[in-house]
Motif scaffolding. Structure first.
Motif, PDB file in Angstrom:
ATOM      1  N   LYS A 193      -0.282  18.850  23.143  1.00 31.01           N
ATOM      2  CA  LYS A 193       0.828  18.367  22.332  1.00 31.01           C
ATOM      3  C   LYS A 193       1.573  19.555  21.724  1.00 31.01           C
ATOM      4  O   LYS A 193       0.979  20.568  21.388  1.00 31.01           O
ATOM      5  N   LEU A 194       2.879  19.427  21.587  1.00 29.33           N
ATOM      6  CA  LEU A 194       3.667  20.520  21.041  1.00 29.33           C
ATOM      7  C   LEU A 194       3.597  20.578  19.529  1.00 29.33           C
ATOM      8  O   LEU A 194       3.701  21.643  18.942  1.00 29.33           O
ATOM      9  N   LEU A 195       3.434  19.437  18.889  1.00 38.02           N
ATOM     10  CA  LEU A 195       3.353  19.406  17.434  1.00 38.02           C
ATOM     11  C   LEU A 195       2.247  18.448  17.016  1.00 38.02           C
ATOM     12  O   LEU A 195       1.933  17.501  17.731  1.00 38.02           O
ATOM     13  N   ALA A 196       1.683  18.695  15.844  1.00 35.28           N
ATOM     14  CA  ALA A 196       0.681  17.775  15.312  1.00 35.28           C
ATOM     15  C   ALA A 196       1.325  16.436  15.026  1.00 35.28           C
ATOM     16  O   ALA A 196       2.453  16.353  14.566  1.00 35.28           O
ATOM     17  N   SER A 197       0.612  15.367  15.312  1.00 30.09           N
ATOM     18  CA  SER A 197       1.138  14.044  15.013  1.00 30.09           C
ATOM     19  C   SER A 197       1.105  13.800  13.518  1.00 30.09           C
ATOM     20  O   SER A 197       0.264  14.340  12.803  1.00 30.09           O
ATOM     21  N   GLY A 198       2.053  12.974  13.050  1.00 29.22           N
ATOM     22  CA  GLY A 198       2.044  12.600  11.641  1.00 29.22           C
ATOM     23  C   GLY A 198       0.761  11.907  11.258  1.00 29.22           C
ATOM     24  O   GLY A 198       0.289  12.018  10.125  1.00 29.22           O
ATOM     25  N   ASP A 199       0.161  11.203  12.228  1.00 29.59           N
ATOM     26  CA  ASP A 199      -1.090  10.504  11.953  1.00 29.59           C
ATOM     27  C   ASP A 199      -2.196  11.483  11.587  1.00 29.59           C
ATOM     28  O   ASP A 199      -2.966  11.243  10.655  1.00 29.59           O
ATOM     29  N   LEU A 200      -2.284  12.599  12.298  1.00 30.39           N
ATOM     30  CA  LEU A 200      -3.321  13.586  12.013  1.00 30.39           C
ATOM     31  C   LEU A 200      -3.126  14.200  10.633  1.00 30.39           C
ATOM     32  O   LEU A 200      -4.083  14.350   9.866  1.00 30.39           O
ATOM     33  N   LEU A 203      -0.404  22.720  10.543  1.00 33.39           N
ATOM     34  CA  LEU A 203      -0.248  21.517  11.357  1.00 33.39           C
ATOM     35  C   LEU A 203       1.220  21.226  11.663  1.00 33.39           C
ATOM     36  O   LEU A 203       1.533  20.571  12.662  1.00 33.39           O
ATOM     37  N   GLU A 204       2.101  21.709  10.818  1.00 39.03           N
ATOM     38  CA  GLU A 204       3.528  21.485  11.061  1.00 39.03           C
ATOM     39  C   GLU A 204       4.113  22.498  12.044  1.00 39.03           C
ATOM     40  O   GLU A 204       5.163  22.243  12.636  1.00 39.03           O
ATOM     41  N   SER A 205       3.413  23.607  12.245  1.00 40.39           N
ATOM     42  CA  SER A 205       4.003  24.670  13.063  1.00 40.39           C
ATOM     43  C   SER A 205       3.212  25.004  14.321  1.00 40.39           C
ATOM     44  O   SER A 205       3.779  25.542  15.278  1.00 40.39           O
ATOM     45  N   ALA A 206       1.942  24.709  14.346  1.00 41.99           N
ATOM     46  CA  ALA A 206       1.099  25.160  15.452  1.00 41.99           C
ATOM     47  C   ALA A 206       1.226  24.252  16.671  1.00 41.99           C
ATOM     48  O   ALA A 206       1.556  23.071  16.568  1.00 41.99           O
ATOM     49  N   VAL A 207       0.973  24.846  17.831  1.00 46.10           N
ATOM     50  CA  VAL A 207       0.793  24.054  19.043  1.00 46.10           C
ATOM     51  C   VAL A 207      -0.586  23.415  18.970  1.00 46.10           C
ATOM     52  O   VAL A 207      -1.588  24.113  18.789  1.00 46.10           O
ATOM     53  N   ILE A 208      -0.637  22.104  19.057  1.00 47.39           N
ATOM     54  CA  ILE A 208      -1.904  21.404  18.877  1.00 47.39           C
ATOM     55  C   ILE A 208      -2.622  21.321  20.212  1.00 47.39           C
ATOM     56  O   ILE A 208      -2.407  20.415  21.004  1.00 47.39           O
ATOM     57  N   THR A 209      -3.444  22.282  20.461  1.00 51.34           N
ATOM     58  CA  THR A 209      -4.244  22.291  21.676  1.00 51.34           C
ATOM     59  C   THR A 209      -5.390  21.298  21.547  1.00 51.34           C
ATOM     60  O   THR A 209      -5.687  20.792  20.460  1.00 51.34           O
ATOM     61  N   ASP A 210      -6.067  21.058  22.652  1.00 54.88           N
ATOM     62  CA  ASP A 210      -7.242  20.183  22.611  1.00 54.88           C
ATOM     63  C   ASP A 210      -8.303  20.759  21.680  1.00 54.88           C
ATOM     64  O   ASP A 210      -8.994  20.019  20.973  1.00 54.88           O
ATOM     65  N   GLU A 211      -8.436  22.074  21.673  1.00 51.58           N
ATOM     66  CA  GLU A 211      -9.429  22.702  20.809  1.00 51.58           C
ATOM     67  C   GLU A 211      -9.098  22.490  19.337  1.00 51.58           C
ATOM     68  O   GLU A 211      -9.982  22.151  18.537  1.00 51.58           O
ATOM     69  N   LEU A 212      -7.838  22.685  18.973  1.00 51.62           N
ATOM     70  CA  LEU A 212      -7.454  22.487  17.576  1.00 51.62           C
ATOM     71  C   LEU A 212      -7.603  21.022  17.183  1.00 51.62           C
ATOM     72  O   LEU A 212      -8.062  20.718  16.070  1.00 51.62           O
ATOM     73  N   GLN A 213      -7.228  20.125  18.079  1.00 53.80           N
ATOM     74  CA  GLN A 213      -7.390  18.698  17.797  1.00 53.80           C
ATOM     75  C   GLN A 213      -8.850  18.375  17.530  1.00 53.80           C
ATOM     76  O   GLN A 213      -9.190  17.668  16.576  1.00 53.80           O
ATOM     77  N   HIS A 214      -9.746  18.908  18.357  1.00 48.77           N
ATOM     78  CA  HIS A 214     -11.179  18.648  18.181  1.00 48.77           C
ATOM     79  C   HIS A 214     -11.686  19.223  16.864  1.00 48.77           C
ATOM     80  O   HIS A 214     -12.451  18.565  16.150  1.00 48.77           O
ATOM     81  N   LEU A 215     -11.257  20.449  16.527  1.00 47.81           N
ATOM     82  CA  LEU A 215     -11.714  21.063  15.283  1.00 47.81           C
ATOM     83  C   LEU A 215     -11.191  20.316  14.054  1.00 47.81           C
ATOM     84  O   LEU A 215     -11.885  20.222  13.035  1.00 47.81           O
ATOM     85  N   MET A 216      -9.981  19.776  14.157  1.00 44.70           N
ATOM     86  CA  MET A 216      -9.464  18.966  13.059  1.00 44.70           C
ATOM     87  C   MET A 216     -10.304  17.701  12.883  1.00 44.70           C
ATOM     88  O   MET A 216     -10.648  17.302  11.763  1.00 44.70           O
ATOM     89  N   GLU A 217     -10.632  17.066  14.001  1.00 46.55           N
ATOM     90  CA  GLU A 217     -11.484  15.870  13.924  1.00 46.55           C
ATOM     91  C   GLU A 217     -12.843  16.230  13.334  1.00 46.55           C
ATOM     92  O   GLU A 217     -13.385  15.506  12.488  1.00 46.55           O
TER      93      GLU A 217
END
Length: 413
Positions: A2-9, A119-133
């Motif tokens: 994803k190019l940007l973090a979702s508002g949901d996250l 979260l507003e500026s980073a490219v949300i990779t799968d790794e970052l998504q997982h670490l956020m979860e």
């Protein structure tokens, strides 16, 4: 990707962080540093540790030349990640008077802003998504521990302070008539391959063979456990495992933690109350659960039996948010009211993989001398309960909201 973090996250992160501070809002300043025993941590430490977690595992990895807000954060708030630094002794966390409570709240606010910017500026990779979860789930675990530890710390005071008058831990709702549910034998699949989010100890999905078994339709209640007490359950060694009987003698256990069976009362977050006889017994150790099962001519279920029987129809009982507000869920006593002891030791699943780096220490290093619990409790945050979740504690611990249900071999009535 994803190019940007979702508002949901972002929203989930903000709501989760606010809940931690809502939990601690009723505390007086003196309450924040209490540590009655090694197993519990001061509320201030929980607030700081969960904040450090986001700094350590996300901000410092995604921001070049990142500088920690608190220079000594690793020394003070690292829980058990030995590959990162030498953790401050667990049993001395109550001695950390500085940074102050105000400093820690400021620390949380600063890191919240840094996370928002990321979260507003980073490219949300799968790794970052997982670490956020992982970070969100990690703090949810500490939210449950916050309430658990606050209750124990306050209970030591002879005045038995009321944490929050509105808090109701035990729920309401109908009591189901006890019955045995029968399940056939066969090859079953337990665990999960869900990498969107599951802890490493929940993976992978794998097969186990189960023989015919029966499982109680609900957990054991306070009234039923009281019958065990009145029948001399704590005085008869034939019901107890050797280590459990030793602890009963040494610590003079006569009832679940927080009970005064003579008065018929127990200590709660809302003060001392009458024991609610039609609610699940809680704050019992594995040893007590196992002794009761033997007294009742039954046993505890394995975690595979529990997951197969209850996982598909699993529902949340009263959640942490509802407990704080006294808005209990009127559900029958199925699942989600207490963490339920199983007969399974906490070990890794077949072909499980330990994560690389410090996060490999999150769960796997504790797979020794612990027993698995399933379900969830009235201290568990909303959305944190799932069928494959494996909680774990040493067999003698009972300050958590731990209960149990009975099982039998197939055909055994």
């Amino acid at each position: 990707m994803k190019l940007l973090a979702s508002g949901d996250l972002q929203e989930r992160f903000a709501v989760m962080r606010e809940l931690s501070e809502k939990i601690t809002a009723p505390l007086e300043r003196e309450d924040y540093v209490l540590q009655a025993v090694e197993e519990v941590s001061p509320a201030k430490w929980h607030l700081a540790h969960t904040t450090w977690f986001f700094e350590e595992f996300i901000l410092s990895k995604w921001i070049a030349n990142y500088e920690f807000y608190l220079k000594d954060a690793r020394k003070l708030f690292n829980s058990y990640y030995e590959t990162l630094s030498k953790p401050f002794p667990r049993d001395q966390r109550g001695l950390i008077s500085r940074p102050t409570v105000d400093d820690i709240y400021n620390y949380r606010a600063i890191i919240n802003e840094r996370m928002k910017d990321l979260l507003e500026s980073a490219v949300i990779t799968d790794e970052l998504q997982h670490l956020m979860e992982l970070g969100i789930q990690h703090e949810q675990q500490h939210q449950e521990l916050l309430l658990t530890d606050i209750k124990y710390n306050l209970s030591i005071n002879p005045q038995e302070p009321i944490f929050k008058k509105e808090a109701i831990e035990h729920g309401k709702g109908p009591i189901e008539k006890f019955q045995w549910l029968t399940y056939g034998e066969g090859l079953v699949s337990i665990g999960t391959n869900n990498h969107h989010f599951s802890f490493d100890n929940e993976r992978p999905s794998h097969y186990q063979y189960l023989y015919d078994f029966q499982l109680a339709n609900r957990p054991v209640t306070n009234k039923e456990f009281l019958t065990f007490i009145e029948d001399g359950g704590y005085k008869k060694p034939e019901y107890w495992l050797s280590d459990g009987w030793k602890i009963v003698q040494e610590q003079q256990w006569e009832a679940p933690l927080y009970w005064n069976e003579v008065e018929g009362t127990l200590y709660t977050l809302g003060g001392r109350k009458r024991i609610p006889m039609n609610r699940p017994v809680q704050h019992v150790s594995f040893y007590e659960a196992d002794a009761y099962a033997r007294w009742a001519s039954a046993r505890l279920p394995s975690e595979a039996e529990w997951e197969i029987a209850l996982g598909k129809d699993m529902k949340e009982g009263t959640t942490l948010e509802e407990t704080l507000e006294g808005k209990v869920t009127n559900l029958p006593l199925a699942t989600g009211h207490v963490w339920e002891w199983t007969a399974s030791p906490y070990t890794s699943y077949p072909q499980s993989a330990r994560p690389d780096g410090a996060l490999g220490e999150y769960n796997m290093k504790f797979m020794s001398n612990q027993m698995v619990l399933r379900g969830g409790s009235a201290y568990t945050p909303s959305g944190h309960i799932r069928p494959t979740y494996r909680n774990f504690f040493p067999a003698d611990k009972r300050w958590q909201c731990t209960g149990f249900r009975l099982a039998k071999n197939g055909g055994q009535i």
